[in-house]
Enzyme design. Structure first.
Site, PDB file in Angstrom:
ATOM      1  N   LYS A   1      14.591  -8.024 -77.505  1.00  0.00           N
ATOM      2  CA  LYS A   1      15.500  -8.668 -76.566  1.00  0.00           C
ATOM      3  C   LYS A   1      15.746 -10.130 -76.905  1.00  0.00           C
ATOM      4  O   LYS A   1      16.803 -10.674 -76.575  1.00  0.00           O
ATOM      5  CB  LYS A   1      14.965  -8.536 -75.144  1.00  0.00           C
ATOM      6  CG  LYS A   1      14.995  -7.106 -74.616  1.00  0.00           C
ATOM      7  CD  LYS A   1      16.399  -6.501 -74.648  1.00  0.00           C
ATOM      8  CE  LYS A   1      16.447  -5.137 -73.992  1.00  0.00           C
ATOM      9  NZ  LYS A   1      17.797  -4.516 -74.083  1.00  0.00           N
TER      10      LYS A   1
ATOM     11  N   SER B   1      19.534   0.760 -65.716  1.00  0.00           N
ATOM     12  CA  SER B   1      18.548   1.835 -65.706  1.00  0.00           C
ATOM     13  C   SER B   1      18.780   2.768 -64.524  1.00  0.00           C
ATOM     14  O   SER B   1      19.020   2.324 -63.402  1.00  0.00           O
ATOM     15  CB  SER B   1      17.140   1.233 -65.617  1.00  0.00           C
ATOM     16  OG  SER B   1      16.162   2.234 -65.568  1.00  0.00           O
TER      17      SER B   1
ATOM     18  N   ASP C   1      22.165   1.046 -77.355  1.00  0.00           N
ATOM     19  CA  ASP C   1      21.793  -0.120 -76.541  1.00  0.00           C
ATOM     20  C   ASP C   1      22.606  -1.390 -76.794  1.00  0.00           C
ATOM     21  O   ASP C   1      22.938  -2.083 -75.842  1.00  0.00           O
ATOM     22  CB  ASP C   1      20.311  -0.434 -76.753  1.00  0.00           C
ATOM     23  CG  ASP C   1      19.710  -1.227 -75.596  1.00  0.00           C
ATOM     24  OD1 ASP C   1      20.072  -0.947 -74.445  1.00  0.00           O
ATOM     25  OD2 ASP C   1      18.884  -2.112 -75.851  1.00  0.00           O
TER      26      ASP C   1
ATOM     27  N   ARG D   1       6.905   3.032 -74.042  1.00  0.00           N
ATOM     28  CA  ARG D   1       8.084   2.962 -74.916  1.00  0.00           C
ATOM     29  C   ARG D   1       7.798   3.595 -76.271  1.00  0.00           C
ATOM     30  O   ARG D   1       6.643   3.734 -76.693  1.00  0.00           O
ATOM     31  CB  ARG D   1       8.481   1.495 -75.146  1.00  0.00           C
ATOM     32  CG  ARG D   1       8.947   0.761 -73.907  1.00  0.00           C
ATOM     33  CD  ARG D   1      10.421   0.952 -73.702  1.00  0.00           C
ATOM     34  NE  ARG D   1      10.914   0.277 -72.502  1.00  0.00           N
ATOM     35  CZ  ARG D   1      12.199   0.078 -72.255  1.00  0.00           C
ATOM     36  NH1 ARG D   1      13.111   0.478 -73.132  1.00  0.00           N
ATOM     37  NH2 ARG D   1      12.588  -0.499 -71.142  1.00  0.00           N
TER      38      ARG D   1
ATOM     39  N   LYS E   1      23.074   6.429 -68.515  1.00  0.00           N
ATOM     40  CA  LYS E   1      23.695   5.974 -69.765  1.00  0.00           C
ATOM     41  C   LYS E   1      23.239   6.807 -70.966  1.00  0.00           C
ATOM     42  O   LYS E   1      24.061   7.288 -71.747  1.00  0.00           O
ATOM     43  CB  LYS E   1      23.370   4.492 -69.989  1.00  0.00           C
ATOM     44  CG  LYS E   1      23.918   3.902 -71.284  1.00  0.00           C
ATOM     45  CD  LYS E   1      23.859   2.388 -71.253  1.00  0.00           C
ATOM     46  CE  LYS E   1      22.460   1.847 -71.243  1.00  0.00           C
ATOM     47  NZ  LYS E   1      21.904   1.642 -72.605  1.00  0.00           N
ATOM     48  N   THR E   2      21.938   6.983 -71.102  1.00  0.00           N
ATOM     49  CA  THR E   2      21.418   7.739 -72.245  1.00  0.00           C
ATOM     50  C   THR E   2      21.798   9.210 -72.145  1.00  0.00           C
ATOM     51  O   THR E   2      22.248   9.830 -73.116  1.00  0.00           O
ATOM     52  CB  THR E   2      19.887   7.589 -72.324  1.00  0.00           C
ATOM     53  OG1 THR E   2      19.567   6.202 -72.484  1.00  0.00           O
ATOM     54  CG2 THR E   2      19.329   8.360 -73.498  1.00  0.00           C
TER      55      THR E   2
ATOM     56  N   ARG F   1       8.614  -7.155 -70.448  1.00  0.00           N
ATOM     57  CA  ARG F   1       9.077  -8.500 -70.780  1.00  0.00           C
ATOM     58  C   ARG F   1       8.418  -9.533 -69.868  1.00  0.00           C
ATOM     59  O   ARG F   1       7.901  -9.207 -68.807  1.00  0.00           O
ATOM     60  CB  ARG F   1      10.598  -8.596 -70.634  1.00  0.00           C
ATOM     61  CG  ARG F   1      11.374  -7.776 -71.620  1.00  0.00           C
ATOM     62  CD  ARG F   1      12.868  -8.111 -71.584  1.00  0.00           C
ATOM     63  NE  ARG F   1      13.388  -8.198 -70.238  1.00  0.00           N
ATOM     64  CZ  ARG F   1      13.723  -9.337 -69.604  1.00  0.00           C
ATOM     65  NH1 ARG F   1      13.574 -10.497 -70.207  1.00  0.00           N
ATOM     66  NH2 ARG F   1      14.201  -9.319 -68.382  1.00  0.00           N
TER      67      ARG F   1
ATOM     68  N   HIS G   1      26.083  -4.611 -73.971  1.00  0.00           N
ATOM     69  CA  HIS G   1      24.864  -3.840 -73.743  1.00  0.00           C
ATOM     70  C   HIS G   1      25.306  -2.430 -73.364  1.00  0.00           C
ATOM     71  O   HIS G   1      25.625  -2.161 -72.210  1.00  0.00           O
ATOM     72  CB  HIS G   1      24.070  -4.493 -72.612  1.00  0.00           C
ATOM     73  CG  HIS G   1      22.700  -3.914 -72.421  1.00  0.00           C
ATOM     74  ND1 HIS G   1      21.966  -4.126 -71.278  1.00  0.00           N
ATOM     75  CD2 HIS G   1      21.921  -3.146 -73.229  1.00  0.00           C
ATOM     76  CE1 HIS G   1      20.808  -3.510 -71.382  1.00  0.00           C
ATOM     77  NE2 HIS G   1      20.758  -2.917 -72.557  1.00  0.00           N
TER      78      HIS G   1
END
Length: 547
Positions: free
Chosen positions: A209, A246, A265, A336, A250-251, A55, A228
């Protein structure tokens, strides 16, 4: 200025527009136009310029207008303003560039699985790869959106990923660069006019985003809480949310075989329950291990005809034979993959569910002082939601150094534009209304800080997560951690009781207390800086560590 009307005229006059092609035909266009290469497994490999491997937060701007200014927290470091005149110049320049393109691609999709608030979004770009990204990530238009709150309020997104802003026209208007130059990238949202512009960034996340930020602005104004998070549910239909920055797990913790995944997400919590925003996932690939993350690996690297595959692999090293090296980060550690949710095996296809029974806030405390599991009442939950804490490991080239505390409001600071109490108050209200239980799970260190203690074993973390989700922590005894204002269970099924109280795991109790107090004061200082002049209730403020 009538932004959509001007764009409509450009589209009406353009000689070649591909509008709403099928996914297969869009993939064909991507390959024929050489916007990506077909990998050995059928996925599409693409590489962006170095400035587009992530980003561009310093070039991501919000247009200041009287109609929307009062809802936005302009003190947040990520809410960077741009004046209306500058945006109008950018929009007109972008339209001129658009006119000169040989071919344009248009997609009409929605953001949101719940038709009552699905946001129609029209994306226009000169790149077929952008169109494919929206087909992977945004949802098909459902039949029953006519009664939705955004049915007559669509959003328009113009994407020029490989064109650059004429920086000479914007000196003093856009970001100053070293050496007296001006930035030639602009990612801009105009909430009042419901238009967005990605100009000069080829990173897929810029599109994703931007639209996440759009939802995070509009939804709270209609009493829908954007979150989120990952979301999954058990076979009884009991739903859980996982929030974490990160590196917090979470994943890993949400993608499990016995719970169906709604999404990984972005979700909304309305009076009807939880709904995923997206149609797909945009997963990090660096160091992806097929044994540890088999679902993601299979989704991205399964074999299929390229016209059926359509996974976009972005900025990963690919050998001439079409295979990938996911451990090579020389171009970027932020490689990604964009793929549809349906490529995962254990999903809930409609991506909607009931009100969450349990919410887990995940943190990876490298100081080793937070409890591995604690229960949060509504005021505590609102506080930890505001803080969005984890810690990151500083560089160790010159030896072990202290972890760096990271605070990201609502676990997604760059994408949460509204005033903070709007989000936190809504969380507390929904918790109480739906009897939702919130736990803080520390997946970080125990027995000492990084370099001294040990990372919490994943099997123990999973056992605590399972106990929280199954309701087995609701009726055990709790004690108060007075430094962090947390309620800590003294018993958790399958867990040695001595690790539940962090102080018990430290050989040096004084060192523990010094480290805990130091972290609590970092919380207090950050709260004062970020929220000292905001409309945060005293009952929430006093739950902040260090207060």
């Amino acid at each position: 200025m009538e932004f959509s009307k001007n764009l409509t005229k450009v589209l009406a006059d353009h000689p070649q527009i591909f509008a709403n092609l099928s996914r297969k035909e869009t993939i064909r266009q991507v390959v024929e136009r050489k916007e990506a290469l077909v990998a050995a497994n059928g996925a599409l490999a693409t590489w962006t310029p170095p400035h587009s491997t992530g980003r561009a937060p310093l070039d991501t701007l919000i247009v200041r207008r009287p109609e929307t200014d009062s809802n936005i927290d302009w003190d947040s470091p990520n809410n960077l303003p741009v004046d209306a005149e500058t945006f109008e110049m950018l929009w007109q320049d972008a339209l001129k560039v658009l006119k000169g393109k040989q071919v344009l691609f248009v997609t009409d999709r929605v953001i949101g699985a719940d038709p009552s608030y699905a946001m129609p979004v029209k994306t226009i770009s000169d790149r077929s790869l952008t169109a494919l990204f929206t087909l992977n990530m945004f949802r098909p238009v459902p039949e029953d959106t006519a009664s939705g709150i955004f049915a007559d309020k669509p959003f328009t997104l113009l994407v020029l990923p490989y064109d650059k802003v004429n920086a000479s026209r914007y000196k003093g208007r856009l970001r100053d660069l070293p050496g007296g130059k001006t930035s030639d990238i602009a990612i801009v949202i105009d909430f009042a006019n419901r238009v967005g512009l990605v100009y000069g960034s080829a990173y897929g996340g810029s599109v994703k985003k931007l639209m996440f930020t759009v939802m995070n602005y509009y939804l709270p104004l209609d009493n829908i809480l954007p979150i989120h998070c990952s979301a999954n549910e058990n076979t009884k239909g009991e739903l859980s949310l996982f929030l974490g920055l990160s590196g917090t797990g979470k994943t890993t913790l949400s993608a499990v075989p016995d719970r169906a995944l709604l999404g990984d997400d972005e979700h909304g919590w309305s009076d009807r329950g939880i709904a995923n925003f997206e149609n797909g996932c945009y997963a990090k690939l660096i160091d992806l291990n097929p044994e540890k993350e088999p679902e993601i690996y299979k989704a991205v690297f399964h074999r299929d005809d390229y016209l059926e595959h359509g996974v976009i692999v972005e900025n990963a090293l690919m050998y001439p034979g079409g295979t990938f090296d996911l451990f090579d980060d020389r171009l970027t550690p932020n490689s990604r993959a964009s793929y549809p949710l349906r490529f995962l095996s254990n999903i809930k296809a409609e991506s909607r569910g009931s009100h969450p029974k349990t919410i887990l806030f995940l943190t990876a405390d490298a100081n080793g002082v937070l409890p591995p599991v604690s229960r949060l009442n509504p005021d505590q939950a609102m506080l930890w939601f505001l803080m969005g804490y984890t810690s990151k490991l500083a560089g160790t080239e010159t030896g072990i150094v202290d972890p760096v505390s990271t605070f990201s409001r609502f676990f997604g600071q760059p994408f949460m534009p509204c005033l903070p109490h709007i989000y936190s108050d809504m969380l507390g209200q929904k918790m109480e209304q739906h009897k939702t239980v919130v736990y803080l799970i520390n997946t970080g260190w125990s027995g000492g800080p990084f370099g001294v203690g040990q990372r919490m074993d994943i099997t123990l973390t999973r056992a605590m997560v399972d106990a929280a989700l199954d309701g087995r922590l609701e009726h055990v005894k709790y004690v108060r951690d007075k430094i962090f204002h947390l309620d800590v269970p003294v018993f958790c099924p399958g867990i040695p009781s001595d690790i539940l109280i962090p102080e018990n795991t430290w050989p040096d109790k004084n060192a523990y207390r010094e480290r805990a107090i130091k972290l609590s004061l970092e919380f207090s200082d950050y709260f004062d800086k970020a929220y000292g002049n905001k409309n945060i209730d005293e009952s929430v403020r006093c739950q902040c560590p260090g207060k």
